[in-house]
Design a protein around this motif. Structure first.
Motif, PDB file in Angstrom:
ATOM      1  N   VAL A   7       0.962  -1.117   0.044  1.00 56.73           N
ATOM      2  CA  VAL A   7      -0.154   0.242   0.044  1.00 56.73           C
ATOM      3  C   VAL A   7       0.931   1.299   0.017  1.00 56.73           C
ATOM      4  O   VAL A   7       1.659   1.301   0.926  1.00 56.73           O
ATOM      5  N   THR A   8       0.716   2.096  -1.038  1.00 57.78           N
ATOM      6  CA  THR A   8       1.378   3.281  -1.257  1.00 57.78           C
ATOM      7  C   THR A   8       0.257   4.323  -1.082  1.00 57.78           C
ATOM      8  O   THR A   8      -0.693   4.547  -1.706  1.00 57.78           O
ATOM      9  N   ALA A   9       0.421   5.134  -0.082  1.00 58.59           N
ATOM     10  CA  ALA A   9      -0.391   6.417   0.282  1.00 58.59           C
ATOM     11  C   ALA A   9       0.570   7.820   0.026  1.00 58.59           C
ATOM     12  O   ALA A   9       1.564   7.949   0.576  1.00 58.59           O
ATOM     13  N   PHE A  10      -0.196   8.627  -0.437  1.00 57.34           N
ATOM     14  CA  PHE A  10       0.510  10.115  -0.751  1.00 57.34           C
ATOM     15  C   PHE A  10      -0.472  10.980   0.239  1.00 57.34           C
ATOM     16  O   PHE A  10      -1.534  10.893   0.146  1.00 57.34           O
ATOM     17  N   VAL A  11       0.144  11.329   1.307  1.00 57.75           N
ATOM     18  CA  VAL A  11      -0.477  12.076   2.165  1.00 57.75           C
ATOM     19  C   VAL A  11       0.104  13.654   2.098  1.00 57.75           C
ATOM     20  O   VAL A  11       1.244  14.148   2.322  1.00 57.75           O
ATOM     21  N   ARG A  12      -0.865  14.512   2.215  1.00 55.97           N
ATOM     22  CA  ARG A  12      -0.797  16.016   2.212  1.00 55.97           C
ATOM     23  C   ARG A  12      -0.994  16.636   3.613  1.00 55.97           C
ATOM     24  O   ARG A  12      -2.190  16.065   4.172  1.00 55.97           O
ATOM     25  N   VAL A  13      -0.144  16.972   4.174  1.00 58.16           N
ATOM     26  CA  VAL A  13      -0.212  17.866   5.791  1.00 58.16           C
ATOM     27  C   VAL A  13      -0.211  19.051   5.579  1.00 58.16           C
ATOM     28  O   VAL A  13       0.711  19.617   4.901  1.00 58.16           O
ATOM     29  N   ARG A  14      -1.027  19.599   6.327  1.00 56.95           N
ATOM     30  CA  ARG A  14      -1.197  21.202   6.567  1.00 56.95           C
ATOM     31  C   ARG A  14      -1.065  21.469   7.995  1.00 56.95           C
ATOM     32  O   ARG A  14      -1.727  20.764   8.974  1.00 56.95           O
ATOM     33  N   LEU A  15      -0.093  22.345   8.486  1.00 59.64           N
ATOM     34  CA  LEU A  15       0.213  22.571   9.750  1.00 59.64           C
ATOM     35  C   LEU A  15      -0.666  23.843  10.278  1.00 59.64           C
ATOM     36  O   LEU A  15      -1.012  24.674   9.557  1.00 59.64           O
ATOM     37  N   ASP A  16      -0.898  23.867  11.615  1.00 60.66           N
ATOM     38  CA  ASP A  16      -1.467  25.119  12.206  1.00 60.66           C
ATOM     39  C   ASP A  16      -0.746  26.216  11.963  1.00 60.66           C
ATOM     40  O   ASP A  16      -1.557  27.386  11.975  1.00 60.66           O
ATOM     41  N   GLN A  17       0.511  26.191  11.899  1.00 63.65           N
ATOM     42  CA  GLN A  17       1.369  27.356  12.006  1.00 63.65           C
ATOM     43  C   GLN A  17       2.610  26.953  11.292  1.00 63.65           C
ATOM     44  O   GLN A  17       3.025  25.821  11.213  1.00 63.65           O
TER      45      GLN A  17
ATOM     46  N   CYS B 176       9.561  12.979   1.996  1.00 67.49           N
ATOM     47  CA  CYS B 176       8.824  14.119   2.740  1.00 67.49           C
ATOM     48  C   CYS B 176       9.173  15.217   2.024  1.00 67.49           C
ATOM     49  O   CYS B 176      10.262  15.623   1.850  1.00 67.49           O
ATOM     50  N   TYR B 177       8.259  16.118   1.348  1.00 70.73           N
ATOM     51  CA  TYR B 177       8.593  17.366   0.815  1.00 70.73           C
ATOM     52  C   TYR B 177       7.884  18.491   1.538  1.00 70.73           C
ATOM     53  O   TYR B 177       6.556  18.511   1.755  1.00 70.73           O
ATOM     54  N   LEU B 178       8.531  19.619   1.546  1.00 68.95           N
ATOM     55  CA  LEU B 178       7.936  20.693   1.893  1.00 68.95           C
ATOM     56  C   LEU B 178       7.415  21.515   0.655  1.00 68.95           C
ATOM     57  O   LEU B 178       7.980  21.358  -0.416  1.00 68.95           O
ATOM     58  N   MET B 179       6.116  21.882   0.706  1.00 72.42           N
ATOM     59  CA  MET B 179       5.416  22.276  -0.454  1.00 72.42           C
ATOM     60  C   MET B 179       4.958  23.842  -0.595  1.00 72.42           C
ATOM     61  O   MET B 179       4.793  24.341   0.518  1.00 72.42           O
ATOM     62  N   THR B 180       4.603  24.053  -1.426  1.00 75.36           N
ATOM     63  CA  THR B 180       3.816  25.443  -1.726  1.00 75.36           C
ATOM     64  C   THR B 180       2.385  24.829  -2.090  1.00 75.36           C
ATOM     65  O   THR B 180       2.046  23.723  -2.440  1.00 75.36           O
ATOM     66  N   GLY B 181       1.500  25.648  -1.887  1.00 78.08           N
ATOM     67  CA  GLY B 181       0.264  25.690  -2.254  1.00 78.08           C
ATOM     68  C   GLY B 181      -1.008  25.170  -0.970  1.00 78.08           C
ATOM     69  O   GLY B 181      -0.326  25.742   0.087  1.00 78.08           O
ATOM     70  N   GLU B 182      -1.650  24.410  -1.102  1.00 80.07           N
ATOM     71  CA  GLU B 182      -2.665  24.145  -0.172  1.00 80.07           C
ATOM     72  C   GLU B 182      -2.049  23.285   1.070  1.00 80.07           C
ATOM     73  O   GLU B 182      -2.492  23.315   2.127  1.00 80.07           O
ATOM     74  N   ALA B 183      -1.127  22.658   0.859  1.00 81.85           N
ATOM     75  CA  ALA B 183      -0.549  21.793   1.858  1.00 81.85           C
ATOM     76  C   ALA B 183       0.977  22.086   2.139  1.00 81.85           C
ATOM     77  O   ALA B 183       1.530  22.749   1.319  1.00 81.85           O
ATOM     78  N   ASP B 184       1.255  21.959   3.603  1.00 81.55           N
ATOM     79  CA  ASP B 184       2.547  22.355   3.736  1.00 81.55           C
ATOM     80  C   ASP B 184       3.910  21.216   3.265  1.00 81.55           C
ATOM     81  O   ASP B 184       4.701  21.477   2.997  1.00 81.55           O
ATOM     82  N   TYR B 185       3.054  20.137   3.438  1.00 81.61           N
ATOM     83  CA  TYR B 185       4.030  18.719   3.264  1.00 81.61           C
ATOM     84  C   TYR B 185       3.378  18.021   2.513  1.00 81.61           C
ATOM     85  O   TYR B 185       2.236  17.648   2.506  1.00 81.61           O
ATOM     86  N   GLN B 186       4.191  17.110   1.595  1.00 84.49           N
ATOM     87  CA  GLN B 186       3.706  15.994   0.930  1.00 84.49           C
ATOM     88  C   GLN B 186       4.656  14.668   1.399  1.00 84.49           C
ATOM     89  O   GLN B 186       5.586  14.863   1.305  1.00 84.49           O
ATOM     90  N   LEU B 187       3.892  13.692   1.839  1.00 81.50           N
ATOM     91  CA  LEU B 187       4.649  12.406   2.316  1.00 81.50           C
ATOM     92  C   LEU B 187       4.311  11.404   1.272  1.00 81.50           C
ATOM     93  O   LEU B 187       3.072  11.117   0.872  1.00 81.50           O
ATOM     94  N   ARG B 188       5.110  10.337   1.081  1.00 77.07           N
ATOM     95  CA  ARG B 188       4.871   9.143   0.558  1.00 77.07           C
ATOM     96  C   ARG B 188       5.187   8.259   1.505  1.00 77.07           C
ATOM     97  O   ARG B 188       6.208   7.979   2.109  1.00 77.07           O
TER      98      ARG B 188
END
Length: 159
Positions: A68-78, A100-112
């Motif tokens: 199982v491979t999941a791509f998870v977008r995480v938004r932090l409160d700060q 784990c990537y620090l992202m631009t856009g709606e999510a702060d991070y994207q994880l695999r």
């Protein structure tokens, strides 16, 4: 010109070692058209300057039960430096996190994430990831199958 500019021979060495990191220096030198000593010097220089960061064995996740491979977008409160660092330190300790990537856009991070089952993913999500201080929102997409999976960095000559 950059300090570690690569010439055509360096690029060929990198391409060949990315395809087979266990290639002997003799085979590498034969395929490049250099004698073994200068070839080995170039490889050692690429290692010393960090262009070749390390050698690894690529493992098929399915063969070790991680289907199982999941791509998870995480938004932090700060998003200040302290909160970003806390999150990055926490996820670095989770073996399920492959990238784990620090992202631009709606999510702060994207994880695999790689796990063995949806149950294991739910456990990871509920008991570990969402418990990290500052996590405000998590959105997940599951991969059906890989279409393109590359490990080799392209070494094309810049335009």
């Amino acid at each position: 010109m950059p300090e570690n500019a690569l010439d055509a021979i360096d690029r060929k060495i990198i391409d060949l070692l990315q395809a087979d990191g266990r290639m002997s220096n003799q085979e590498l030198s034969d395929r490049i058209g250099l004698s073994p000593s200068p070839c080995l010097r170039r490889v050692r220089q690429l290692e010393a300057n960090g262009t070749i960061a390390r050698y690894v064995a690529l493992v098929d996740p399915d063969k070790v039960g991680l289907s199982v491979t999941a791509f998870v977008r995480v938004r932090l409160d700060q998003q200040d430096d302290r909160h970003l660092q806390e999150f990055e330190t926490a996820v670095a300790g989770f073996p399920e996190v492959m990238d784990c990537y620090l992202m631009t856009g709606e999510a702060d991070y994207q994880l695999r994430i790689l796990v063995s089952s949806l149950t294991q993913f739910e456990d990871f999500l509920r008991r570990r990831l969402t418990k990290v201080n500052g996590v405000a929102n998590v959105t997940t997409s599951f991969a059906l199958r890989p279409v393109i999976y590359k490990t080799a960095v392209p070494t094309l000559q810049p335009l």
